[in-house]
Design an enzyme around this catalytic site. Structure first.
Site, short mmCIF file in Angstrom:
data_model
loop_
_atom_site.label_atom_id
_atom_site.label_comp_id
_atom_site.label_asym_id
_atom_site.label_seq_id
_atom_site.Cartn_x
_atom_site.Cartn_y
_atom_site.Cartn_z
CD GLU A 33 -0.95 6.09 -7.90
OE1 GLU A 33 -1.33 6.35 -9.26
OE2 GLU A 33 -1.58 4.92 -7.37
CB CYS A 93 -8.91 2.42 2.02
SG CYS A 93 -8.66 0.66 2.65
#
Length: 344
Positions: free
Chosen positions: A93, A334
Site C-alpha cells: 500500500e 500513520c
C-alpha cells in the site's frame, strides 16, 4: 538464470551493462531517462532506440512493474490510498497526500514487517520479503502516472522497517535523487525507523541529507519494551547515542515520532521525559494521536490532552508539531497501512 533488474541500476551501472551490447554511452543515458523521467511502462515505449536494442533489453533485463488493484479516496481530505500488486503476487500500500507545500507520497519498503510494534497494523501478518529499489521507486512513479501530479516530498513510512532493508533503501534514495532521474531534493525525503542502532550509524556515513525520523513512542525502556519489541535489543540510551552520531555527522535535525496513546504514554512525566530527550539532540517532535486499528485495543489521547501535552513540550523549549492525519477514513494514516492481499 535470474535477470538483472534494470530499474534498480544507477546510470553508471547501466552504462557498464550496455557496453556488452557495444552501444555508445548516450544509449544508456536515453534508457535511464525513459525509465526515471519519462516513466516508460515498457521497453517498447522507448521509441528513439533501435528495435534490435529494445529486443536485446527485453531478453536481458527484468522490468519490475506494479499493477494498481484498488484506489481509495478520502472523503475528508482527498488523500488517496493505493493497493499495488507486485510481480510475484504480493501487495503493498502507498498513500498520496496533498499539502500546501506540495504533494507527498508515503511508500512501503517491505512486504509486511517483522518489527512487531503493538499499535501498528503493518506488522499484523508478519514479514514476507524486502522490496527492491525499483519496487519502491515504482510506487512513486505509478502514482505520478495515475494522478498526473508532481511529487515534491517522499516519506518512507509505509509498511516495513526501512533500515531492515538497508541496501535497497540506500540504492532507492540515490536513484530518486540522482540528477539524471527524478532529481528530488534529499532534504525533501524522510525515512522513518523504529531504531536499529547499527544501521542508523551506517546511514550517517552515507553522505545523504535526508531527514531521519525515529519512532520513539515512550521515554523509558520499560514502557518502550511494552509497545516496541526493538527496545528489547536497543535501549533508549543506545538509540540516542546513535542519533547524536547521525546529527553530528550529517548536520541534519532528527525528528521524534511520538504516538500518543491514552493512559500509556501521555502523562506529565512522559512529557517531561520527552522534552529532556528532544532537547539533548535539538530534535523536532511530531505528536501523533494513535490511529484506530481494529485488531489493537489502544485508544487515542483526546484533543485537549494532546494540546496540553504539546504545550508542556513547547514551554520546555522543544520544537513540536501535531501531525495532521491524512486519509484516516480509508485506513491510510500513520500506523494503518498493512500487508494485504485484498482490501476489506
Amino acid at each position: 538464470m535470474r535477470m538483472t533488474d534494470i530499474k534498480s541500476l544507477t546510470p553508471g551501472e547501466l552504462r557498464l551493462y550496455l557496453e556488452s551490447f557495444h552501444m555508445p554511452r548516450y544509449r544508456a543515458d536515453q534508457i535511464f531517462r525513459w525509465i526515471h523521467v519519462q516513466l516508460a511502462r515498457n521497453f517498447d515505449e522507448m521509441t528513439n532506440l533501435p528495435a534490435t536494442l529494445r529486443t536485446g533489453l527485453r531478453e536481458s533485463f527484468a522490468w519490475n512493474t506494479l499493477r494498481m488493484e484498488d484506489r481509495q479516496i478520502s472523503a475528508l481530505d482527498g488523500t488517496q490510498k493505493f493497493l499495488f500488486a507486485l510481480p510475484d503476487g504480493n501487495f503493498v500500500e502507498s498513500v498520496f497526500m496533498r499539502y500546501r507545500f506540495g504533494n507527498s507520497v508515503c511508500i512501503s519498503s517491505q512486504v509486511g514487517c517483522r518489527m512487531g510494534c503493538r499499535f501498528c497494523a503493518s506488522t499484523l501478518n508478519g514479514w514476507e520479503r524486502n522490496l527492491a529499489a525499483s519496487e519502491m521507486l515504482e510506487q512513486i512513479y505509478e502514482i505520478r502516472r495515475i494522478t498526473g501530479e508532481k511529487i515534491s516530498h517522499v516519506v518512507v513510512m509505509g509498511t516495513g522497517e526501512p533500515l531492515d532493508n538497508y541496501d535497497n533503501l540506500v540504492r532507492f534514495l540515490r536513484l530518486l535523487c540522482c540528477e539524471e532521474g527524478m532529481n528530488l531534493s534529499q532534504r525533501s525525503i524522510t525515512v522513518s525507523t523504529c531504531g536499529i542502532v547499527p544501521r542508523i550509524r551506517k546511514l550517517a556515513r552515507e553522505g545523504l541529507q535526508i531527514t531521519l525520523a525515529l519512532s520513539l513512542h515512550a521515554v523509558t525502556d520499560e514502557r518502550r519494551r511494552e509497545i516496541m519489541p526493538v527496545a528489547e535489543t536497543y535501549t533508549i540510551e543506545e538509540t540516542m547515542s546513535a542519533l547524536r552520531f547521525y546529527y553530528e555527522t550529517t548536520g541534519r535535525q532528527v525528528t521524534f515520532e511520538y504516538t500518543l496513546i491514552r493512559g500509556v504514554n501521555d502523562s506529565v512525566s512522559d512529557a517531561e521525559g520527552l522534552s529532556a530527550l528532544a532537547l539533548s539532540l535539538r530534535a523536532h517532535v511530531n505528536l501523533i494521536p494513535v490511529n484506530p486499528v481494529k485488531e489493537r485495543g489502544y485508544v487515542e489521547t483526546g484533543a485537549e490532552a494532546v494540546q496540553a501535552f504539546k504545550n508542556r513540550l513547547e514551554k520546555s523549549g522543544v520544537n513540536v508539531t501535531i501531525r495532521r492525519e491524512m486519509g484516516r477514513d480509508i485506513d491510510g494514516a500513520c500506523g494503518q497501512l498493512r500487508r494485504r492481499h485484498i482490501l476489506s
